[in-house]
Design an enzyme around this catalytic site. Structure first.
Site, PDB file in Angstrom:
ATOM      1  N   TYR A  17      64.310  10.922 -39.493  1.00 38.47           N
ATOM      2  CA  TYR A  17      63.785  12.270 -39.756  1.00 38.47           C
ATOM      3  C   TYR A  17      64.658  13.017 -40.777  1.00 38.47           C
ATOM      4  CZ  TYR A  17      61.117  11.796 -35.327  1.00 38.47           C
ATOM      5  OH  TYR A  17      60.283  11.393 -34.321  1.00 38.47           O
ATOM      6  N   TYR A  73      60.932  21.460 -25.210  1.00 35.19           N
ATOM      7  CA  TYR A  73      61.676  20.690 -24.196  1.00 35.19           C
ATOM      8  C   TYR A  73      62.914  21.450 -23.750  1.00 35.19           C
ATOM      9  CZ  TYR A  73      65.183  17.418 -22.424  1.00 35.19           C
ATOM     10  OH  TYR A  73      66.181  16.820 -21.686  1.00 35.19           O
ATOM     11  N   SER A 128      60.950  14.374 -20.891  1.00 35.07           N
ATOM     12  CA  SER A 128      62.284  14.346 -21.521  1.00 35.07           C
ATOM     13  C   SER A 128      62.287  14.168 -23.042  1.00 35.07           C
ATOM     14  CB  SER A 128      63.108  13.213 -20.898  1.00 35.07           C
ATOM     15  OG  SER A 128      62.559  11.959 -21.269  1.00 35.07           O
ATOM     16  N   LYS A 137      63.957  23.130 -20.120  1.00 38.41           N
ATOM     17  CA  LYS A 137      65.152  22.747 -19.348  1.00 38.41           C
ATOM     18  C   LYS A 137      66.032  23.982 -19.104  1.00 38.41           C
ATOM     19  CE  LYS A 137      66.362  19.212 -18.128  1.00 38.41           C
ATOM     20  NZ  LYS A 137      66.108  18.394 -16.900  1.00 38.41           N
ATOM     21  N   THR A 170      70.601  19.162 -19.691  1.00 35.98           N
ATOM     22  CA  THR A 170      70.884  18.622 -21.022  1.00 35.98           C
ATOM     23  C   THR A 170      71.729  19.582 -21.850  1.00 35.98           C
ATOM     24  OG1 THR A 170      69.808  18.045 -23.106  1.00 35.98           O
ATOM     25  CG2 THR A 170      68.639  19.607 -21.731  1.00 35.98           C
ATOM     26  N   ASP A 171      72.434  19.043 -22.844  1.00 40.91           N
ATOM     27  CA  ASP A 171      73.194  19.903 -23.769  1.00 40.91           C
ATOM     28  C   ASP A 171      72.266  20.665 -24.717  1.00 40.91           C
ATOM     29  OD1 ASP A 171      72.361  17.795 -25.390  1.00 40.91           O
ATOM     30  OD2 ASP A 171      74.355  17.343 -26.192  1.00 40.91           O
ATOM     31  N   GLU A 172      70.981  20.252 -24.782  1.00 34.77           N
ATOM     32  CA  GLU A 172      70.065  20.901 -25.741  1.00 34.77           C
ATOM     33  C   GLU A 172      69.814  22.371 -25.404  1.00 34.77           C
ATOM     34  OE1 GLU A 172      66.716  18.790 -27.149  1.00 34.77           O
ATOM     35  OE2 GLU A 172      67.760  16.875 -27.134  1.00 34.77           O
ATOM     36  N   THR A 186      55.013   8.480 -14.351  1.00 36.15           N
ATOM     37  CA  THR A 186      54.330   8.832 -15.594  1.00 36.15           C
ATOM     38  C   THR A 186      54.545   7.674 -16.569  1.00 36.15           C
ATOM     39  OG1 THR A 186      56.283   9.812 -16.634  1.00 36.15           O
ATOM     40  CG2 THR A 186      54.953  11.267 -15.216  1.00 36.15           C
TER      41      THR A 186
HETATM   42  P1  NAD Z   1      62.763   9.679 -18.544  1.00 36.55           P
HETATM   43  O1  NAD Z   1      61.692  10.320 -19.338  1.00 36.55           O
HETATM   44  O2  NAD Z   1      63.213   8.314 -18.903  1.00 36.55           O
HETATM   45  O3  NAD Z   1      62.347   9.639 -17.010  1.00 36.55           O
HETATM   46  C1  NAD Z   1      61.759  10.727 -16.361  1.00 36.55           C
HETATM   47  C2  NAD Z   1      61.270  10.266 -15.003  1.00 36.55           C
HETATM   48  O4  NAD Z   1      60.692  11.396 -14.345  1.00 36.55           O
HETATM   49  C3  NAD Z   1      60.199   9.177 -15.053  1.00 36.55           C
HETATM   50  O5  NAD Z   1      60.468   8.170 -14.109  1.00 36.55           O
HETATM   51  C4  NAD Z   1      58.917   9.922 -14.719  1.00 36.55           C
HETATM   52  O6  NAD Z   1      57.943   9.109 -14.091  1.00 36.55           O
HETATM   53  C5  NAD Z   1      59.438  11.015 -13.806  1.00 36.55           C
HETATM   54  N1  NAD Z   1      58.563  12.200 -13.818  1.00 36.55           N
HETATM   55  C6  NAD Z   1      58.102  12.872 -14.911  1.00 36.55           C
HETATM   56  N2  NAD Z   1      57.298  13.879 -14.528  1.00 36.55           N
HETATM   57  C7  NAD Z   1      57.267  13.856 -13.178  1.00 36.55           C
HETATM   58  C8  NAD Z   1      56.631  14.649 -12.194  1.00 36.55           C
HETATM   59  N3  NAD Z   1      55.825  15.681 -12.543  1.00 36.55           N
HETATM   60  N4  NAD Z   1      56.828  14.354 -10.887  1.00 36.55           N
HETATM   61  C9  NAD Z   1      57.625  13.334 -10.525  1.00 36.55           C
HETATM   62  N5  NAD Z   1      58.233  12.525 -11.408  1.00 36.55           N
HETATM   63  C10 NAD Z   1      58.069  12.785 -12.721  1.00 36.55           C
HETATM   64  O7  NAD Z   1      63.986  10.710 -18.569  1.00 36.55           O
HETATM   65  P2  NAD Z   1      65.545  10.428 -18.719  1.00 36.55           P
HETATM   66  O8  NAD Z   1      65.873  10.254 -20.141  1.00 36.55           O
HETATM   67  O9  NAD Z   1      65.938   9.402 -17.719  1.00 36.55           O
HETATM   68  O10 NAD Z   1      66.107  11.863 -18.273  1.00 36.55           O
HETATM   69  C11 NAD Z   1      66.314  12.152 -16.893  1.00 36.55           C
HETATM   70  C12 NAD Z   1      66.841  13.565 -16.771  1.00 36.55           C
HETATM   71  O11 NAD Z   1      68.077  13.685 -17.480  1.00 36.55           O
HETATM   72  C13 NAD Z   1      65.901  14.618 -17.365  1.00 36.55           C
HETATM   73  O12 NAD Z   1      65.951  15.753 -16.533  1.00 36.55           O
HETATM   74  C14 NAD Z   1      66.513  14.931 -18.732  1.00 36.55           C
HETATM   75  O13 NAD Z   1      66.227  16.260 -19.103  1.00 36.55           O
HETATM   76  C15 NAD Z   1      67.988  14.740 -18.436  1.00 36.55           C
HETATM   77  N6  NAD Z   1      68.804  14.326 -19.599  1.00 36.55           N
HETATM   78  C16 NAD Z   1      68.441  13.251 -20.362  1.00 36.55           C
HETATM   79  C17 NAD Z   1      69.271  12.837 -21.412  1.00 36.55           C
HETATM   80  C18 NAD Z   1      68.935  11.645 -22.261  1.00 36.55           C
HETATM   81  O14 NAD Z   1      69.622  11.397 -23.264  1.00 36.55           O
HETATM   82  N7  NAD Z   1      67.906  10.863 -21.945  1.00 36.55           N
HETATM   83  C19 NAD Z   1      70.451  13.529 -21.672  1.00 36.55           C
HETATM   84  C20 NAD Z   1      70.780  14.641 -20.873  1.00 36.55           C
HETATM   85  C21 NAD Z   1      69.952  15.016 -19.823  1.00 36.55           C
HETATM   86  O1  DAU Z   2      71.032  15.762 -26.077  1.00 34.69           O
HETATM   87  C1  DAU Z   2      70.417  15.310 -24.900  1.00 34.69           C
HETATM   88  C2  DAU Z   2      68.974  14.973 -25.190  1.00 34.69           C
HETATM   89  O2  DAU Z   2      68.974  13.774 -25.960  1.00 34.69           O
HETATM   90  C3  DAU Z   2      68.139  14.798 -23.933  1.00 34.69           C
HETATM   91  O3  DAU Z   2      68.090  16.009 -23.240  1.00 34.69           O
HETATM   92  C4  DAU Z   2      66.723  14.331 -24.286  1.00 34.69           C
HETATM   93  O4  DAU Z   2      65.990  14.071 -23.105  1.00 34.69           O
HETATM   94  C5  DAU Z   2      66.832  13.061 -25.100  1.00 34.69           C
HETATM   95  O5  DAU Z   2      65.555  12.623 -25.499  1.00 34.69           O
HETATM   96  C6  DAU Z   2      67.725  13.274 -26.326  1.00 34.69           C
HETATM   97  O6  DAU Z   2      67.096  14.185 -27.268  1.00 34.69           O
HETATM   98  P1  DAU Z   2      67.137  13.937 -28.856  1.00 34.69           P
HETATM   99  O7  DAU Z   2      66.020  14.678 -29.447  1.00 34.69           O
HETATM  100  O8  DAU Z   2      68.498  14.175 -29.402  1.00 34.69           O
HETATM  101  O9  DAU Z   2      66.899  12.336 -28.858  1.00 34.69           O
HETATM  102  P2  DAU Z   2      65.981  11.407 -29.772  1.00 34.69           P
HETATM  103  O10 DAU Z   2      66.351   9.992 -29.431  1.00 34.69           O
HETATM  104  O11 DAU Z   2      64.558  11.796 -29.739  1.00 34.69           O
HETATM  105  O12 DAU Z   2      66.526  11.718 -31.245  1.00 34.69           O
HETATM  106  C7  DAU Z   2      67.887  11.515 -31.589  1.00 34.69           C
HETATM  107  C8  DAU Z   2      68.062  11.931 -33.042  1.00 34.69           C
HETATM  108  O13 DAU Z   2      67.354  10.996 -33.869  1.00 34.69           O
HETATM  109  C9  DAU Z   2      67.476  13.294 -33.362  1.00 34.69           C
HETATM  110  O14 DAU Z   2      68.283  13.931 -34.337  1.00 34.69           O
HETATM  111  C10 DAU Z   2      66.096  12.983 -33.949  1.00 34.69           C
HETATM  112  C11 DAU Z   2      66.328  11.644 -34.639  1.00 34.69           C
HETATM  113  N1  DAU Z   2      65.159  10.733 -34.700  1.00 34.69           N
HETATM  114  C12 DAU Z   2      64.501  10.465 -33.533  1.00 34.69           C
HETATM  115  C13 DAU Z   2      63.394   9.626 -33.530  1.00 34.69           C
HETATM  116  C14 DAU Z   2      62.654   9.347 -32.240  1.00 34.69           C
HETATM  117  C15 DAU Z   2      64.768  10.175 -35.900  1.00 34.69           C
HETATM  118  O15 DAU Z   2      65.393  10.399 -36.967  1.00 34.69           O
HETATM  119  N2  DAU Z   2      63.665   9.353 -35.896  1.00 34.69           N
HETATM  120  C16 DAU Z   2      62.952   9.069 -34.768  1.00 34.69           C
HETATM  121  O16 DAU Z   2      61.929   8.337 -34.844  1.00 34.69           O
END
Ligand code: NAD
Ligand code: DAU
Length: 350
Positions: free
Chosen positions: A214, A157, A87, A161, A132-134, A38
């Site tokens: 934000y 989201y 995500s 999850k 995720t912790d969310e 994606t």
């Molecule tokens: P990301 O968005 O960077 O990557 C997601 C990947 O999944 C991409 O490579 C995308 O192509 C693939 N994908 C999406 N939809 C798909 C589908 N329908 N079929 C097959 N592949 C698909 O996500 P990330 O930040 O690397 O997160 C990975 C996992 O970890 C997620 O499950 C997310 O909920 C979890 N997580 C993320 C964070 C964080 O801070 N990023 C924290 C805790 C948990």
């Molecule tokens: O806690 C784990 C989660 O962390 C994962 O499950 C999610 O996949 C990952 O995207 C992340 O979620 P958040 O919503 O916490 O992350 P994000 O980077 O979007 O935002 C972090 C904080 O910053 C949140 O309080 C919103 C704020 N923010 C975010 C963006 C993109 C801003 O203030 N301005 C922005 O433009």
């Protein structure tokens, strides 16, 4: 022991670090990266391992049950490490159904594919669901999320999850499928797509664009360096208790505005700017609807049971992350073109 593992979402941010760790650390494992590519999936994240003999890529959508069946029959995996997901919270507010499809239905499709392939012979098999912790909702000024905290998701989201976590546990309880789950806090590091706070702000500082904070900027997140999440996943996969859940976090809480100021300071030093140059870009904007006030993980269980702890301080990890983005501007340019530009205009208006 030899293993064949399907990693879903291996072309994404965290998945690419997990795939790299497993391919390089376990030469006798076969690692299959199953990813739909994606907007968030990028094979450039895996250039350094793409020609390894124990690495294979399969482009497939987890909504495509026939493709899953073929891939599962082709490789006969012993393990699934499921990271594929939509995500980004802000995107879930714009289009919740995409999150229901991939995160809920996609996860159930994978559970069915594993259950069908393994029949009732679960010896040596494991379905690892990365969450995720969310799912736990929002904390007040004190307290931490433990593995016993009640689920209370607020965004589409986190609701998707949470639903997927429930399905994974239901397949364990109903069909005996061997599963393990982990719920992690906010990750940061190389290959992070620049729609999330840290990489978005690094990119905007490079391009001297406003930094959209934000609301009042006093929201708190618990940040973990992505490579530490990958080592935790490795431990949980190999040593975690089947049927169990592990919370993973950085013991590292930051209010958004304090984090942004640290980021500005480190960026100014690295770019040779006068102190305070990037702070001028900080712009308070409309809040995210349903914005969770504070997340913080109690990672005592994984620390005590499996001996895991984060390896870098936030200052070190952030510095390494900024260096990576400054050295990989081509990667940034590639991922910030096309569809991402249109999303950016919709979110931030220009
Ligand atoms: P990301 O968005 O960077 O990557 C997601 C990947 O999944 C991409 O490579 C995308 O192509 C693939 N994908 C999406 N939809 C798909 C589908 N329908 N079929 C097959 N592949 C698909 O996500 P990330 O930040 O690397 O997160 C990975 C996992 O970890 C997620 O499950 C997310 O909920 C979890 N997580 C993320 C964070 C964080 O801070 N990023 C924290 C805790 C948990
Ligand atoms: O806690 C784990 C989660 O962390 C994962 O499950 C999610 O996949 C990952 O995207 C992340 O979620 P958040 O919503 O916490 O992350 P994000 O980077 O979007 O935002 C972090 C904080 O910053 C949140 O309080 C919103 C704020 N923010 C975010 C963006 C993109 C801003 O203030 N301005 C922005 O433009």
């Amino acid at each position: 022991m030899k293993k064949t593992i399907i990693i879903t979402g291996g072309a994404g941010f965290i998945g690419s670090h997990v795939a790299r760790l497993f391919v390089t650390k376990y030469a006798d494992y076969n690692i299959i990266n199953l990813d739909a590519l994606t907007y968030a999936g990028n094979l450039e994240n895996l250039r350094d391992i793409e020609s390894a003999s124990n690495y294979h890529f399969e482009k497939a959508n987890i909504l495509d049950t026939a493709a899953l069946e073929n891939i599962f029959l082709k490789y006969c995996p012993d393990g699934i490490i499921h990271l594929a997901a939509e995500s980004h919270v802000d995107r879930s507010i714009l289009s919740p159904l995409d999150f229901v499809y991939t995160n809920v239905i996609g996860t159930v499709n994978l559970l069915n594919a594993a259950k069908t392939l393994w029949k009732n012979n679960f010896e040596g098999k494991l379905f690892y669901h990365v969450s995720t912790d969310e799912v736990y909702g929002a904390l007040g000024d004190t307290g931490l999320f433990t593995e016993q905290t009640k689920y209370d998701p607020h965004s589409p989201y986190s609701a998707s999850k949470a639903a997927s976590d429930h399905f994974v546990r239901a397949y364990h309880d109903t069909y005996g499928l061997p599963v393990v789950l982990s719920n992690c806090s906010n990750n940061y590091g190389p290959f992070h797509f620049p729609e999330k706070l840290i990489p978005l702000f690094i990119n905007n500082i490079i391009n001297k664009k406003p930094l959209p904070v934000y609301g009042d900027g006093l929201y708190t997140r618990d940040w973990l360096f992505v490579k530490d999440h990958a080592t935790a996943i490795d431990l949980v996969f190999h040593k975690g208790k089947t049927g169990g859940t592990y919370n993973i976090g950085g013991f590292n809480e930051w209010k958004n505005i304090d984090l942004v100021k640290l980021l500005c300071k480190q960026m100014d030093e690295k770019l040779g700017n006068a102190p305070g140059t990037s702070d001028v870009l900080i712009t308070y904007v409309k809040d995210r609807p349903g914005h969770d006030r504070r997340y913080a993980i109690d990672a005592t269980k994984i620390n005590k049971e499996l001996g895991w702890k984060p390896s870098v301080t936030f200052e070190e990890g952030l510095s390494q992350t900024i260096d990576w983005y400054l050295q990989n501007e081509e990667w940034l340019k590639h991922v910030t073109s096309g569809a991402y530009q249109r999303y950016y205009v919709k979110m931030y208006g220009g």
